[in-house]
Design a protein around this motif. Structure first.
Motif, PDB file in Angstrom:
ATOM      1  N   TRP A   1     -28.816  26.820 -77.459  1.00  0.00           N
ATOM      2  CA  TRP A   1     -27.216  26.557 -77.719  1.00  0.00           C
ATOM      3  C   TRP A   1     -26.467  27.598 -76.712  1.00  0.00           C
ATOM      4  O   TRP A   1     -26.705  28.256 -75.803  1.00  0.00           O
TER       5      TRP A   1
ATOM      6  N   VAL B   1     -22.637  25.613 -79.788  1.00  0.00           N
ATOM      7  CA  VAL B   1     -22.891  24.220 -79.415  1.00  0.00           C
ATOM      8  C   VAL B   1     -24.349  23.928 -79.191  1.00  0.00           C
ATOM      9  O   VAL B   1     -24.925  24.853 -78.424  1.00  0.00           O
ATOM     10  N   GLU B   2     -24.956  23.202 -79.879  1.00  0.00           N
ATOM     11  CA  GLU B   2     -26.226  23.026 -79.520  1.00  0.00           C
ATOM     12  C   GLU B   2     -26.491  22.113 -78.156  1.00  0.00           C
ATOM     13  O   GLU B   2     -25.751  21.412 -77.742  1.00  0.00           O
TER      14      GLU B   2
ATOM     15  N   THR C   1     -22.731  17.133 -74.704  1.00  0.00           N
ATOM     16  CA  THR C   1     -22.983  17.949 -75.882  1.00  0.00           C
ATOM     17  C   THR C   1     -22.043  17.538 -76.990  1.00  0.00           C
ATOM     18  O   THR C   1     -22.334  17.806 -78.180  1.00  0.00           O
TER      19      THR C   1
ATOM     20  N   ALA D   1     -19.183  18.957 -77.151  1.00  0.00           N
ATOM     21  CA  ALA D   1     -18.518  20.010 -77.265  1.00  0.00           C
ATOM     22  C   ALA D   1     -16.912  19.961 -77.380  1.00  0.00           C
ATOM     23  O   ALA D   1     -16.151  20.741 -78.130  1.00  0.00           O
TER      24      ALA D   1
ATOM     25  N   ASN E   1     -24.346  17.848 -82.957  1.00  0.00           N
ATOM     26  CA  ASN E   1     -23.343  18.747 -82.971  1.00  0.00           C
ATOM     27  C   ASN E   1     -22.179  18.150 -83.716  1.00  0.00           C
ATOM     28  O   ASN E   1     -21.334  18.899 -84.286  1.00  0.00           O
TER      29      ASN E   1
END
Length: 261
Positions: free
Chosen positions: A55, A63-64, A99, A101, A131
């Motif tokens: 993460w 966030v993964e 991701t 994000a 996510n």
């Protein structure tokens, strides 16, 4: 299980600048002595801390991250800050989402907003789907705009598109954690770093709503050319800069349609 002090010593010997902070994170994440040793060994070998932990902390959100997927970094928070200043809107598209994000941070407290995300990398798409679970089910895999549903045409109010912008010849000079552990497609922007932006600019006006905004990050030496690319596509670009992080974001607006009388 080694002590935190012992872990700090190993990380320092490997060249980790923030060894104390990293050691604390690794020990907090470890489920067992074996797990901890595996994480320390990976970090000492040069794997990015975020890949080791699984993460990253980005703009206050966890966030993964999975191996090989681009790690969202502090400098890119300027893009999300700029985007959030434009909220609320009806539809946000996170293109080249990695991701997920950017979309996650921008719409996290706007459940009424439609969020759509896409990336060409299946590993990134799988990560983004995890996510963004609970925010959207619209996470697509494909090249730029190709996989998007047609009802988004002329309907995207905010286009987040953090395209790769490192010139190909400069990739060799990036830190190892970029060059070795992240997908080259997430870094390589072509000879001048702007190949992907050129492709995006060709199609973006057709997907943006009238008055909609495209937000992208670019290098300071590329700013004038990047703005010219977007302007030639019919958008109206302006620069947003953060001297502290040396980050430059371009906000390019599709002009609203003006009715003739």
């Amino acid at each position: 299980m080694p002590s935190i002090a012992e872990t700090v010593t190993r990380l320092r010997a490997a060249g980790c600048v923030f060894a104390e902070d990293e050691a604390a994170l690794l020990h907090a994440e470890a489920g067992s002595a074996g797990h901890l040793e595996s994480m320390i060994a990976r970090r000492v070998a040069g794997a990015p801390l975020e890949h080791v932990l699984g993460w990253a902390s980005f703009a206050g959100v966890r966030v993964e991250i999975t191996d090989g997927v681009f790690v969202p970094r502090h400098r890119t928070e300027l893009l999300t800050t700029t985007a959030r200043a434009l909220m609320p809107v009806r539809t946000v598209l996170d293109l080249c989402c990695g991701t997920g994000a950017l979309g996650l941070v921008v719409v996290r407290d706007h459940p009424e907003v439609r969020l759509v995300a896409a990336d060409v990398d299946p590993a990134a798409v799988a990560c983004a789907r995890r996510n963004l679970a609970g925010l959207t089910e619209e996470v697509y895999c494909g090249d730029l705009f190709a996989p998007l549903p047609p009802d988004l045409l002329s309907a995207v109010d905010l286009l987040l598109v953090n395209v790769p912008y490192v010139p190909t010849a400069e990739i060799a000079y990036l830190p190892e954690e970029f060059r070795v552990h992240e997908a080259r497609a997430a870094l390589d922007g072509g000879p001048d770093g702007l190949d992907l932006l050129r492709r995006v600019a060709l199609e973006a006006p057709g997907w943006l709503s009238p008055g909609g905004t495209l937000l992208t990050e670019t290098g300071a030496p590329q700013l004038a050319t990047a703005q010219a690319i977007l302007a030639s596509a019919g958008l109206e670009p302006r620069a947003v800069t953060d001297p502290e992080t040396e980050t430059t974001v371009i906000a390019a607006v599709r002009p609203s349609t003006v009715s003739s009388v």
